[in-house]
Design an enzyme around this catalytic site. Structure first.
Site, PDB file in Angstrom:
ATOM      1  N   GLU A   1     -10.570   6.522   2.111  1.00  0.00           N
ATOM      2  CA  GLU A   1     -10.111   5.134   1.995  1.00  0.00           C
ATOM      3  C   GLU A   1     -10.979   4.148   2.780  1.00  0.00           C
ATOM      4  OE1 GLU A   1      -6.674   3.867   4.145  1.00  0.00           O
ATOM      5  OE2 GLU A   1      -6.200   2.265   2.727  1.00  0.00           O
TER       6      GLU A   1
ATOM      7  N   HIS B   1      -6.383 -10.092   4.243  1.00  0.00           N
ATOM      8  CA  HIS B   1      -5.157 -10.661   4.824  1.00  0.00           C
ATOM      9  C   HIS B   1      -5.526 -11.804   5.775  1.00  0.00           C
ATOM     10  CE1 HIS B   1      -1.781  -8.210   3.454  1.00  0.00           C
ATOM     11  NE2 HIS B   1      -2.517  -7.137   3.600  1.00  0.00           N
TER      12      HIS B   1
ATOM     13  N   THR C   1      -1.742   4.287   3.359  1.00  0.00           N
ATOM     14  CA  THR C   1      -2.512   4.951   2.299  1.00  0.00           C
ATOM     15  C   THR C   1      -2.698   6.451   2.552  1.00  0.00           C
ATOM     16  OG1 THR C   1      -3.602   2.829   1.941  1.00  0.00           O
ATOM     17  CG2 THR C   1      -4.554   4.735   0.822  1.00  0.00           C
TER      18      THR C   1
ATOM     19  N   ASP D   1      -5.558   0.114  -4.504  1.00  0.00           N
ATOM     20  CA  ASP D   1      -4.103   0.155  -4.647  1.00  0.00           C
ATOM     21  C   ASP D   1      -3.569  -1.191  -5.133  1.00  0.00           C
ATOM     22  OD1 ASP D   1      -4.897  -0.970  -2.249  1.00  0.00           O
ATOM     23  OD2 ASP D   1      -3.480   0.142  -1.005  1.00  0.00           O
ATOM     24  N   HIS D   2      -4.328  -2.264  -4.825  1.00  0.00           N
ATOM     25  CA  HIS D   2      -3.963  -3.627  -5.215  1.00  0.00           C
ATOM     26  C   HIS D   2      -5.086  -4.554  -4.769  1.00  0.00           C
ATOM     27  CE1 HIS D   2      -3.284  -4.279  -0.976  1.00  0.00           C
ATOM     28  NE2 HIS D   2      -2.581  -3.167  -0.968  1.00  0.00           N
TER      29      HIS D   2
ATOM     30  N   SER E   1       0.821  -1.216   0.000  1.00  0.00           N
ATOM     31  CA  SER E   1       0.000   0.000   0.000  1.00  0.00           C
ATOM     32  C   SER E   1       0.851   1.260   0.000  1.00  0.00           C
ATOM     33  CB  SER E   1      -0.954   0.009   1.189  1.00  0.00           C
ATOM     34  OG  SER E   1      -1.905  -1.019   1.034  1.00  0.00           O
TER      35      SER E   1
HETATM   36 MG    MG Z   1      -4.512   1.359   3.252  1.00  0.00          MG
HETATM   37 ZN    ZN Z   2      -2.405  -5.256   2.678  1.00  0.00          ZN
END
Ligand code: MG
Ligand code: ZN
Length: 352
Positions: A242, A251, A128, A289-290, A75
């Site tokens: 965000e 995760h 972030t 971001d991913h 991130s």
């Molecule tokens: Mg973040």
């Molecule tokens: Zn992560």
């Protein structure tokens, strides 16, 4: 004849005005679902009766998320690419790979007298938000990142992480320093909501922000509160919002928590779209971001609103992430793009 001349003149004057009013944004809201790939979005949609606020977007693209030194970004580098327009090394915050400072879109907006803000469901020092505010070689430098808020010029920041501002190894009290710079420091969502103008830092939690449902409507309500304050600047504003914990649930490979965080972010997106529908000079960009977890769903039941979740990893994956845009300039974000292209596109639209 008079009537024709009048009509002609009317067109001549009105047409350029209308083109300018609809083509060029004055306000930009960048919304990042951390770890939000297509599967995460679909997970929210399936459990929510096959429906999301996201479906209000008609303009859709894809962002390539690889970083300067890795196929799979973290991130730090992912957010730096979006905020500062450069692909950098993983874990870096607002810096080029050679450790020189990369200016964020919030800093550029500030120079052009726009107001700026960040609203997150994590500590304000987390990667972030830090990517938009700070310049540090490593995302774990929370105290240095907190101190960078002093130089950011940001008008509104709402999240957690109070202890990184106040209980520090260097004994500085960053909230006191922010106050002396004219900031109002809020410790609850109600205190934030009571602010109608000025500069406000909402440090609502000591450390990280709790997950949904414990944090309630913190994210959507903070986004609305920030819009209410930033809206005072007639030159416009740039705000980053965000959905921080979609990533954390993934995760943990926790599909149930992922859908809760995804729907919280979707509700926030809906509130921002409501604002943009009324304030037509507002461009809304939603991306990630991913992707996190390498999530797939080999099966499910649409009638029951359930899906089978298969996570392939505990970390991030390198796949493309979607980009959704609404409002003037939305077309610029269609098709495939590098994650480092957002800043330039926004600068062009804002005529910087
Ligand atoms: Mg973040
Ligand atoms: Zn992560």
């Amino acid at each position: 004849m008079k009537k024709i001349v009048f009509t002609f003149l009317g067109l001549f004057f009105l047409l350029p005005f209308q083109i300018q009013a609809t083509k060029r944004p004055q306000n930009v809201v960048i919304m990042i679902g951390d770890g939000m790939g297509l599967a995460q979005i679909y997970a929210g949609m399936v459990v929510n009766g096959n429906h999301l606020q996201f479906e209000r977007f008609k303009s859709i693209g894809f962002s390539k998320t690889y970083s300067a030194n890795n196929f799979t970004t973290d991130s730090g580098a992912g957010g730096t690419a979006i905020a500062c327009g450069v692909k950098t090394n993983n874990y870096m915050i607002g810096m080029n790979p050679d450790s020189t400072k990369a200016e964020s879109i919030l800093e550029v907006a500030k120079k052009h007298k726009l107001s700026t803000g960040v609203v997150v469901a994590c500590a304000l020092t987390h990667a972030t938000p830090a990517d938009f505010i700070a310049h540090q070689p490593n995302r774990n430098m929370y105290e240095e990142i907190a101190a960078d808020y002093l130089n950011s010029g940001v008008d509104v920041a709402i999240g957690g992480g109070r202890k990184y501002f106040e209980e520090r190894n260097d004994d500085r009290n960053i909230t006191a320093e922010l106050k002396s710079k004219g900031y109002k420091i809020a410790s609850s969502l109600d205190e934030v909501k009571n602010q109608q103008d000025g500069k406000v830092i909402g440090l609502l939690y000591e450390d990280q922000v709790p997950a949904v449902p414990a944090r309630g409507k913190m994210l959507p309500e903070s986004a609305v509160a920030a819009l209410n304050i930033l809206d005072n600047n007639k030159k416009g504003f740039v705000l980053m919002v965000e959905g921080s914990q979609i990533d954390w649930a993934c995760h943990d490979n926790n599909a149930e928590q992922l859908t809760k965080e995804m729907l919280d972010f979707d509700e926030t997106v809906g509130k921002v779209l409501d604002y943009a529908q009324v304030h037509k000079n507002t461009l809304v960009i939603v991306t990630a971001d991913h992707e996190t977890g390498g999530l797939t769903m080999p099966g499910g039941d649409m009638k029951r609103g359930t899906f089978n979740a298969v996570f392939s990893i505990k970390g991030h994956s390198g796949v493309l992430v979607p980009v959704f845009t609404f409002g003037p300039g939305a077309d610029e974000f269609q098709g495939f793009m590098e994650n480092s292209s957002f800043k330039t596109k926004i600068e062009k639209l804002l005529k910087f």
